[in-house]
Motif scaffolding. Structure first.
Motif, PDB file in Angstrom:
ATOM      1  N   ALA A  51       0.852  -1.189   0.000  1.00 41.54           N
ATOM      2  CA  ALA A  51       0.000   0.000   0.000  1.00 41.54           C
ATOM      3  C   ALA A  51       0.885   1.235   0.000  1.00 41.54           C
ATOM      4  CB  ALA A  51      -0.907   0.018   1.224  1.00 41.54           C
ATOM      5  N   PRO A  52       0.393   2.353  -0.530  1.00 41.56           N
ATOM      6  CA  PRO A  52       1.156   3.593  -0.423  1.00 41.56           C
ATOM      7  C   PRO A  52       1.390   3.944   1.043  1.00 41.56           C
ATOM      8  CG  PRO A  52      -0.679   3.840  -1.961  1.00 41.56           C
ATOM      9  CD  PRO A  52      -0.877   2.534  -1.253  1.00 41.56           C
ATOM     10  N   GLY A  53       2.615   4.248   1.408  1.00 38.14           N
ATOM     11  CA  GLY A  53       2.921   4.638   2.774  1.00 38.14           C
ATOM     12  C   GLY A  53       3.075   3.507   3.757  1.00 38.14           C
ATOM     13  N   ILE A  54       3.002   2.245   3.300  1.00 37.17           N
ATOM     14  CA  ILE A  54       3.042   1.128   4.241  1.00 37.17           C
ATOM     15  C   ILE A  54       4.399   1.038   4.944  1.00 37.17           C
ATOM     16  CG2 ILE A  54       3.784  -0.582   2.535  1.00 37.17           C
ATOM     17  CD1 ILE A  54       1.248  -1.114   5.408  1.00 37.17           C
ATOM     18  N   GLU A  55       5.460   1.485   4.291  1.00 31.43           N
ATOM     19  CA  GLU A  55       6.785   1.399   4.918  1.00 31.43           C
ATOM     20  C   GLU A  55       6.919   2.357   6.095  1.00 31.43           C
ATOM     21  OE1 GLU A  55       6.736   4.537   1.825  1.00 31.43           O
ATOM     22  OE2 GLU A  55       6.146   2.417   1.856  1.00 31.43           O
ATOM     23  N   ARG A  56       6.039   3.349   6.179  1.00 31.83           N
ATOM     24  CA  ARG A  56       6.060   4.301   7.299  1.00 31.83           C
ATOM     25  C   ARG A  56       4.900   4.085   8.262  1.00 31.83           C
ATOM     26  NH1 ARG A  56       6.191   7.174   2.693  1.00 31.83           N
ATOM     27  NH2 ARG A  56       4.104   8.009   3.126  1.00 31.83           N
ATOM     28  N   ALA A  57       4.097   3.068   8.025  1.00 27.65           N
ATOM     29  CA  ALA A  57       2.872   2.860   8.798  1.00 27.65           C
ATOM     30  C   ALA A  57       3.171   2.543  10.259  1.00 27.65           C
ATOM     31  CB  ALA A  57       2.042   1.740   8.188  1.00 27.65           C
ATOM     32  N   LEU A  58       2.283   3.017  11.125  1.00 28.16           N
ATOM     33  CA  LEU A  58       2.331   2.650  12.539  1.00 28.16           C
ATOM     34  C   LEU A  58       1.585   1.333  12.705  1.00 28.16           C
ATOM     35  CD1 LEU A  58       2.831   3.278  15.564  1.00 28.16           C
ATOM     36  CD2 LEU A  58       0.647   4.524  15.541  1.00 28.16           C
ATOM     37  N   ALA A  59       2.279   0.305  13.212  1.00 29.42           N
ATOM     38  CA  ALA A  59       1.665  -1.005  13.421  1.00 29.42           C
ATOM     39  C   ALA A  59       1.596  -1.290  14.916  1.00 29.42           C
ATOM     40  CB  ALA A  59       2.463  -2.083  12.700  1.00 29.42           C
ATOM     41  N   TYR A  60       0.450  -1.780  15.381  1.00 27.75           N
ATOM     42  CA  TYR A  60       0.275  -2.034  16.808  1.00 27.75           C
ATOM     43  C   TYR A  60      -0.850  -3.043  17.037  1.00 27.75           C
ATOM     44  CZ  TYR A  60      -3.758   1.088  16.393  1.00 27.75           C
ATOM     45  OH  TYR A  60      -4.950   1.668  16.012  1.00 27.75           O
ATOM     46  N   LEU A  61      -0.905  -3.593  18.244  1.00 25.53           N
ATOM     47  CA  LEU A  61      -2.024  -4.415  18.674  1.00 25.53           C
ATOM     48  C   LEU A  61      -2.996  -3.539  19.446  1.00 25.53           C
ATOM     49  CD1 LEU A  61      -0.298  -7.701  19.927  1.00 25.53           C
ATOM     50  CD2 LEU A  61      -1.582  -7.375  17.812  1.00 25.53           C
ATOM     51  N   ASP A  62      -4.258  -3.539  19.054  1.00 25.94           N
ATOM     52  CA  ASP A  62      -5.239  -2.688  19.725  1.00 25.94           C
ATOM     53  C   ASP A  62      -5.797  -3.378  20.966  1.00 25.94           C
ATOM     54  OD1 ASP A  62      -7.167  -4.494  18.888  1.00 25.94           O
ATOM     55  OD2 ASP A  62      -8.070  -3.176  17.392  1.00 25.94           O
ATOM     56  N   GLY A  63      -6.776  -2.739  21.603  1.00 22.53           N
ATOM     57  CA  GLY A  63      -7.335  -3.254  22.847  1.00 22.53           C
ATOM     58  C   GLY A  63      -8.108  -4.538  22.699  1.00 22.53           C
ATOM     59  N   PHE A  64      -8.412  -4.952  21.468  1.00 20.98           N
ATOM     60  CA  PHE A  64      -9.116  -6.204  21.226  1.00 20.98           C
ATOM     61  C   PHE A  64      -8.170  -7.302  20.751  1.00 20.98           C
ATOM     62  CE2 PHE A  64     -12.564  -3.024  20.150  1.00 20.98           C
ATOM     63  CZ  PHE A  64     -13.186  -3.121  21.380  1.00 20.98           C
ATOM     64  N   GLY A  65      -6.879  -6.999  20.702  1.00 21.87           N
ATOM     65  CA  GLY A  65      -5.910  -7.987  20.248  1.00 21.87           C
ATOM     66  C   GLY A  65      -5.721  -8.041  18.752  1.00 21.87           C
ATOM     67  N   ASN A  66      -6.262  -7.068  18.013  1.00 25.87           N
ATOM     68  CA  ASN A  66      -6.116  -7.024  16.562  1.00 25.87           C
ATOM     69  C   ASN A  66      -4.811  -6.337  16.176  1.00 25.87           C
ATOM     70  OD1 ASN A  66      -8.839  -8.000  16.272  1.00 25.87           O
ATOM     71  ND2 ASN A  66      -9.543  -5.908  16.673  1.00 25.87           N
ATOM     72  N   ARG A  67      -4.193  -6.809  15.092  1.00 22.88           N
ATOM     73  CA  ARG A  67      -3.025  -6.127  14.552  1.00 22.88           C
ATOM     74  C   ARG A  67      -3.504  -5.063  13.562  1.00 22.88           C
ATOM     75  NH1 ARG A  67       2.105  -6.745  15.041  1.00 22.88           N
ATOM     76  NH2 ARG A  67       1.866  -8.770  16.060  1.00 22.88           N
ATOM     77  N   VAL A  68      -3.172  -3.807  13.842  1.00 25.51           N
ATOM     78  CA  VAL A  68      -3.683  -2.667  13.088  1.00 25.51           C
ATOM     79  C   VAL A  68      -2.516  -1.910  12.455  1.00 25.51           C
ATOM     80  CG1 VAL A  68      -5.075  -0.560  13.209  1.00 25.51           C
ATOM     81  CG2 VAL A  68      -5.568  -2.477  14.753  1.00 25.51           C
ATOM     82  N   HIS A  69      -2.741  -1.388  11.249  1.00 27.82           N
ATOM     83  CA  HIS A  69      -1.779  -0.508  10.593  1.00 27.82           C
ATOM     84  C   HIS A  69      -2.449   0.833  10.319  1.00 27.82           C
ATOM     85  CE1 HIS A  69       0.069  -4.429   9.825  1.00 27.82           C
ATOM     86  NE2 HIS A  69       1.206  -3.792   9.604  1.00 27.82           N
ATOM     87  N   LEU A  70      -1.797   1.915  10.710  1.00 26.08           N
ATOM     88  CA  LEU A  70      -2.237   3.270  10.382  1.00 26.08           C
ATOM     89  C   LEU A  70      -1.269   3.839   9.363  1.00 26.08           C
ATOM     90  CD1 LEU A  70      -3.105   4.737  13.909  1.00 26.08           C
ATOM     91  CD2 LEU A  70      -4.669   3.761  12.226  1.00 26.08           C
ATOM     92  N   LEU A  71      -1.777   4.221   8.209  1.00 24.12           N
ATOM     93  CA  LEU A  71      -0.892   4.744   7.178  1.00 24.12           C
ATOM     94  C   LEU A  71      -1.443   6.033   6.592  1.00 24.12           C
ATOM     95  CD1 LEU A  71      -2.263   3.917   4.180  1.00 24.12           C
ATOM     96  CD2 LEU A  71      -1.423   1.685   4.852  1.00 24.12           C
ATOM     97  N   THR A  72      -0.544   6.859   6.104  1.00 20.97           N
ATOM     98  CA  THR A  72      -0.900   8.116   5.445  1.00 20.97           C
ATOM     99  C   THR A  72      -0.139   8.205   4.137  1.00 20.97           C
ATOM    100  OG1 THR A  72       0.838   9.353   6.596  1.00 20.97           O
ATOM    101  CG2 THR A  72      -1.338   9.294   7.641  1.00 20.97           C
ATOM    102  N   PHE A  73      -0.765   8.839   3.163  1.00 20.29           N
ATOM    103  CA  PHE A  73      -0.114   9.055   1.867  1.00 20.29           C
ATOM    104  C   PHE A  73      -0.848  10.177   1.149  1.00 20.29           C
ATOM    105  CE2 PHE A  73      -3.118   5.535   1.606  1.00 20.29           C
ATOM    106  CZ  PHE A  73      -3.931   5.890   0.545  1.00 20.29           C
TER     107      PHE A  73
END
Length: 268
Positions: free
Chosen positions: A43-65
């Motif tokens: 995805a555009p911006g994936i190399e700079r994305a913030l990756a984390y586990l949320d409060g439900f145990g999901n792996r989430v990526h936040l990206l901007t482009f």
């Protein structure tokens, strides 16, 4: 079962896209009966994305482009090994307290008909049997029909109409379970129908908390508990909370979206 998944989302705009911020629920987490062999997101911006586990145990990526002309594509692809546990889900780390899955949202608020159905199935001390009966009842009452509902249709609306898709079946089961005091959560993922078969769409089902047993999946759209033909990606309060892609943008007038999903049994 080893499954290969390719989930493509393509966006096209009439004008250049100035800026976009997106939250992705596109990365499966490992647990006792599901292990990642390989997985990648393009995805555009994936190399700079913030990756984390949320409060439900999901792996989430936040990206901007931004500053993009033409089509924007987000592609998740990988291979997952799954083991059949008759729907039982163990080993998912979810920091959120179980009681949060009693919370009602617009999508999961039951009407009198859903509450009445739940009351019919849940006798004291028979939660697991009640959930199986509830799943079968919803499957019988709500026909699977593409295009009958939208992403914003509520459980009450779909149940009253008697038509819907897997999102609606899951929301109805969640609404009924929560009305009976049983924590239930919405799950997104993928399904392949059997040996030599493939699937061309993402899938959704529900999980409910059974005393002395744990979280168990119930797929009312297919009237079965998830098996090794299912890949679990994310879970939350309702569909809106765990949409595969959700965000906002500036520019990019008139968005058109195309989704292509391929799920098939992989060679081992």
């Amino acid at each position: 079962m080893r499954l290969h998944i390719r989930h493509e989302t393509h966006y096209d705009y009439d004008t250049p896209l100035a800026y976009s911020a997106q939250r992705l629920h596109l990365w499966p987490v490992d647990f006792d009966t599901q292990k990642t062999v390989s997985w990648d997101i393009q995805a555009p911006g994936i190399e700079r994305a913030l990756a984390y586990l949320d409060g439900f145990g999901n792996r989430v990526h936040l990206l901007t482009f931004g500053d993009i002309e033409g089509e924007v594509s987000i592609i998740a692809e990988g291979v997952i090994d799954c083991t059949d546990a008759a729907g039982l889900v163990r080993g998912v780390h979810s920091p959120a307290p179980d009681a949060i899955f009693l919370r009602l949202t617009r999508a999961t608020t039951p009407n009198a008909a859903i509450r009445g159905m739940a009351e019919k199935h849940f006798a004291p001390g028979r939660v697991l049997d009640g959930l199986h009966g509830l799943m079968a009842d919803i499957h019988a009452r709500v026909a699977y029909e593409l295009g009958a509902t939208t992403a914003h249709t509520t459980a009450a609306e779909a149940f009253a109409d008697g038509r819907g898709v897997c999102q609606d079946h899951a929301h109805i089961l969640i609404a009924a379970a929560r009305s009976a005091g049983i924590p239930a959560r919405y799950v997104t993922g993928y399904l392949v129908t059997g040996q030599g078969a493939s699937s061309t769409a993402a899938h959704a089902w529900a999980e409910a908390l059974v005393p002395d047993l744990g979280w168990v999946g119930f797929d009312a759209a297919n009237a079965k508990c998830p098996t090794d033909n299912y890949v679990r990606v994310a879970a939350g309060i309702d569909a809106a909370g765990v949409a595969p892609i959700r965000g906002s943008r500036r520019g990019g007038n008139i968005e058109r979206m195309r989704v292509e999903v391929r799920v098939e049994i992989a060679q081992q």
